[in-house]
Design a protein around this motif. Structure first.
Motif, PDB file in Angstrom:
ATOM      1  N   LYS A   1       7.104   1.023   7.360  1.00  0.00           N
ATOM      2  CA  LYS A   1       8.503   0.787   6.986  1.00  0.00           C
ATOM      3  C   LYS A   1       8.795  -0.707   7.161  1.00  0.00           C
ATOM      4  O   LYS A   1       8.725  -1.224   8.259  1.00  0.00           O
TER       5      LYS A   1
ATOM      6  N   PHE B   1       6.799   0.333   2.639  1.00  0.00           N
ATOM      7  CA  PHE B   1       7.777   1.122   1.903  1.00  0.00           C
ATOM      8  C   PHE B   1       9.177   0.874   2.451  1.00  0.00           C
ATOM      9  O   PHE B   1       9.365   0.354   3.548  1.00  0.00           O
TER      10      PHE B   1
ATOM     11  N   TRP C   1       2.385   5.112   6.320  1.00  0.00           N
ATOM     12  CA  TRP C   1       3.010   3.986   5.625  1.00  0.00           C
ATOM     13  C   TRP C   1       3.777   3.128   6.623  1.00  0.00           C
ATOM     14  O   TRP C   1       4.198   3.591   7.684  1.00  0.00           O
TER      15      TRP C   1
ATOM     16  N   THR D   1       6.455   9.854   5.807  1.00  0.00           N
ATOM     17  CA  THR D   1       5.789   8.539   5.757  1.00  0.00           C
ATOM     18  C   THR D   1       4.986   8.254   7.022  1.00  0.00           C
ATOM     19  O   THR D   1       3.967   7.566   6.958  1.00  0.00           O
TER      20      THR D   1
END
Length: 150
Positions: free
Chosen positions: A118, A90, A116, A111
């Protein structure tokens, strides 16, 4: 085909310009095999998150936090997507007149909880986005989309 979901809250012309630059980067002709899906934060569903392979989040920084719309999106989808979306790439773009640090921390917290990954630095802009800011937004869209190419 991979799917990139762009979840955005775009209440201002400045947010709209940033959103359009992200879309332009994500849909560049050199990005192959990636479908780009756009969803307003108030209409995105857990199924939209589950059906995507990566994400770009776009929000104004209101009162030192992400928009209520983006917070609502995660409030509604968090538990249904919690285990199924771990490890997905993401990035995020933010616009704030008074700074974006609190909104960036909120995105980091959410996140991280989701697990997730980065894959690009946040694009955080105060005032009217200039040419360099919009180029960074373009690069953000292209970078996250490129992560999804087979």
């Amino acid at each position: 085909m991979s799917r990139l979901l762009i979840v955005h809250h775009t209440p201002s012309p400045f947010c709209q310009a940033m959103f359009e630059a992200v879309i332009s980067g994500a849909t560049d002709p050199e990005i192959e095999g990636v479908e780009v899906v756009r969803r307003a934060a108030l209409s995105v569903t857990a199924s939209d998150f589950l059906d995507a392979d990566g994400y770009v989040l776009g929000t104004p920084a209101n009162l030192g936090y992400i928009s209520g719309a983006l917070k609502h999106a995660f409030d509604c989808a968090y538990y249904p997507i919690l285990d199924a979306t771990r490890g997905r790439p993401f990035g995020a773009y933010l616009h704030g007149n008074e700074g974006t640090e609190g909104a960036e921390r909120a995105i980091d917290t959410i996140t991280t909880g989701l697990g997730w990954e980065k894959v690009a630095q946040y694009v955080a802009v105060s005032a009217k986005p200039g040419k360099d800011d919009l180029e960074k937004c373009w690069e953000l869209g292209a970078t996250v989309a490129a992560q999804l190419m087979g």
